[in-house]
Design an enzyme around this catalytic site. Structure first.
Site, PDB file in Angstrom:
ATOM      1  N   ASP A  83      45.904  26.559  12.486  1.00 18.59           N
ATOM      2  CA  ASP A  83      46.359  26.844  11.119  1.00 18.59           C
ATOM      3  C   ASP A  83      45.236  27.504  10.318  1.00 18.59           C
ATOM      4  OD1 ASP A  83      47.710  26.830   8.697  1.00 18.59           O
ATOM      5  OD2 ASP A  83      47.201  24.752   8.255  1.00 18.59           O
ATOM      6  N   GLU A 117      46.988  29.487  -0.241  1.00 18.59           N
ATOM      7  CA  GLU A 117      48.236  28.906   0.267  1.00 18.59           C
ATOM      8  C   GLU A 117      48.167  27.382   0.300  1.00 18.59           C
ATOM      9  OE1 GLU A 117      50.736  27.175   3.481  1.00 18.59           O
ATOM     10  OE2 GLU A 117      48.567  27.444   3.526  1.00 18.59           O
ATOM     11  N   GLU A 118      46.993  26.846   0.635  1.00 20.24           N
ATOM     12  CA  GLU A 118      46.852  25.399   0.780  1.00 20.24           C
ATOM     13  C   GLU A 118      46.898  24.654  -0.554  1.00 20.24           C
ATOM     14  OE1 GLU A 118      47.056  23.745   3.356  1.00 20.24           O
ATOM     15  OE2 GLU A 118      46.565  25.061   5.031  1.00 20.24           O
ATOM     16  N   GLU A 145      53.463  31.773   9.073  1.00 19.38           N
ATOM     17  CA  GLU A 145      53.010  30.740   9.994  1.00 19.38           C
ATOM     18  C   GLU A 145      54.108  29.744  10.348  1.00 19.38           C
ATOM     19  OE1 GLU A 145      50.423  27.654   8.344  1.00 19.38           O
ATOM     20  OE2 GLU A 145      50.766  28.552   6.374  1.00 19.38           O
ATOM     21  N   HIS A 330      45.215  20.536  10.124  1.00 14.10           N
ATOM     22  CA  HIS A 330      44.554  19.632   9.174  1.00 14.10           C
ATOM     23  C   HIS A 330      44.094  18.338   9.837  1.00 14.10           C
ATOM     24  CE1 HIS A 330      46.663  21.498   5.390  1.00 14.10           C
ATOM     25  NE2 HIS A 330      46.331  22.405   6.285  1.00 14.10           N
TER      26      HIS A 330
END
Length: 369
Positions: A83, A117-118, A145, A330
């Site tokens: 990711d 994005e996070e 993604e 993550h």
């Protein structure tokens, strides 16, 4: 041994021990961003100078998360292995191959590298989709993604749950911690949490997680206000207006004066068609079938930039060609096997060529075409 006539002075006339001490002090090892790597390099050097054995005990990660170690099985470890630094390089290498082959697709292929994005995408894709430069791109379809797939099949995501980040403020009567005080902020907060846990009936479809609790100044002081924050992920099948009414009802039932505010509240519930009659999906699924890939269609459990793209009427799917791979985004020891990574380049090469070769069709509804 220090101070005597046998001590060695540095070139500046300073005692070497003092120089070493000052060097160590210059390493910024304070929070919130301690440079522990620099400190370890310093201690490594000293151990080598003194010919002393050194052993570093680190939890969770087998290897440094930013050294991209490849083990004997070809597993490449690093933050972003799944990711999604992997997908970035797979896109680039797929384009490199297509250019080397002299491919001439019908449509233009754009690679977009967008930040934030996070943390909600507010300064990234959410803003970019309203920018004139984005509209000039004339986008018909987007790839974003996906997730790794532990089994043989590949997951493809045609929609995603709406992220709502909400903070609820619970006011109450303050007082000394030794007294019986009624209608406190903590009472309301506990009642609210209880109502949330007891009233939810959507099970695995909608998730609500309490992520932060704030309030209080001392052990013996009852606070005048406490806050509780939740991360909600709501599927596109849920009536969002009705859902917020339920939140208001829970707040009312928990006590007087409770208010709430959103840090993120995405309201668009567009999904991408997966009907075989849809030209985009047909091109995507047909290409995958030609590579003997089994697809499993799902709603993405978290949130990606695709939600902003779908919100402006552009179909998008989330897809990361990583089967036979545990889902570790993550997580500790995030890795991707090199053969899975290389295979993904082949997949993207064929998908990009197929999707960029879809001819214009009369019923396209994309407002930017």
């Amino acid at each position: 041994i220090g101070g005597g006539p046998c001590s060695t002075q540095g070139s500046s006339g300073e005692d070497p021990s003092v120089s070493l001490f000052r060097e160590y002090l210059r390493l910024k090892t304070v929070h919130p961003e301690p440079d522990y790597d620099a400190a370890l390099r310093f201690l490594d050097r000293i151990a080598e100078e003194l010919d002393l054995p050194m052993k570093k005990i680190e939890e969770h990660w087998k290897y440094d998360a930013f050294t991209a170690v490849k083990d004997a099985e070809g597993n490449i470890y690093g933050r972003g292995a799944q990711d999604m630094k992997s997908v970035t390089i797979q896109y680039i290498q797929a384009i490199r191959r297509l250019k080397a082959e002299g491919s001439q697709p019908v449509r233009t292929v754009h690679l977009m590298f967008v930040p934030d994005e996070e943390v909600g995408g507010h300064k990234g894709m959410e803003t970019f989709v309203t920018h004139p430069e984005f509209q000039k791109l004339n986008i018909g379809f987007a790839l974003d993604e996906g997730l790794a797939s532990p089994g043989e099949a590949f997951t493809v995501f045609y929609g995603e749950r709406n992220p709502w980040w909400i903070t609820i403020h619970c006011p109450g009567n303050p007082g000394h911690g030794s007294r019986f005080v009624e209608n406190t902020a903590a009472e309301k907060l506990v009642t609210l949490i209880f109502l949330k846990l007891q009233c939810f009936t959507l099970g695995d479809v909608t998730t609500v997680n309490m992520t932060m609790v704030q309030g209080g100044v001392a052990y013996n002081v009852i606070p005048a206000e406490m806050e509780v924050s939740f991360d909600l992920r709501i599927p596109p099948t849920v009536n969002l207006q009705g859902f917020e009414k339920q939140i208001k009802l829970w707040c009312k039932e928990a006590g007087e004066g409770i208010t709430y505010e959103f840090a993120q509240k995405h309201m668009n519930q567009n999904v991408t068609s997966t009907e075989e009659s849809d030209p985009w999906w047909n091109a995507f699924s047909t290409t995958c079938k030609a590579m003997n890939m089994v697809l499993e269609k799902e709603i993405f459990p978290a949130a990606t930039d695709s939600r902003f793209i779908r919100a402006v009427g552009i179909p998008a799917v989330g897809f990361s060609p990583m089967n036979r791979t545990p889902i570790l985004l993550h997580d500790h020891n995030e890795f991707l096997n090199e053969q899975v990574f290389l295979s993904g380049i082949d997949v993207y090469q064929r998908l990009i060529l197929a999707l960029s070769s879809v001819p214009a069709f009369p019923d396209e509804t994309n407002p930017f075409l």
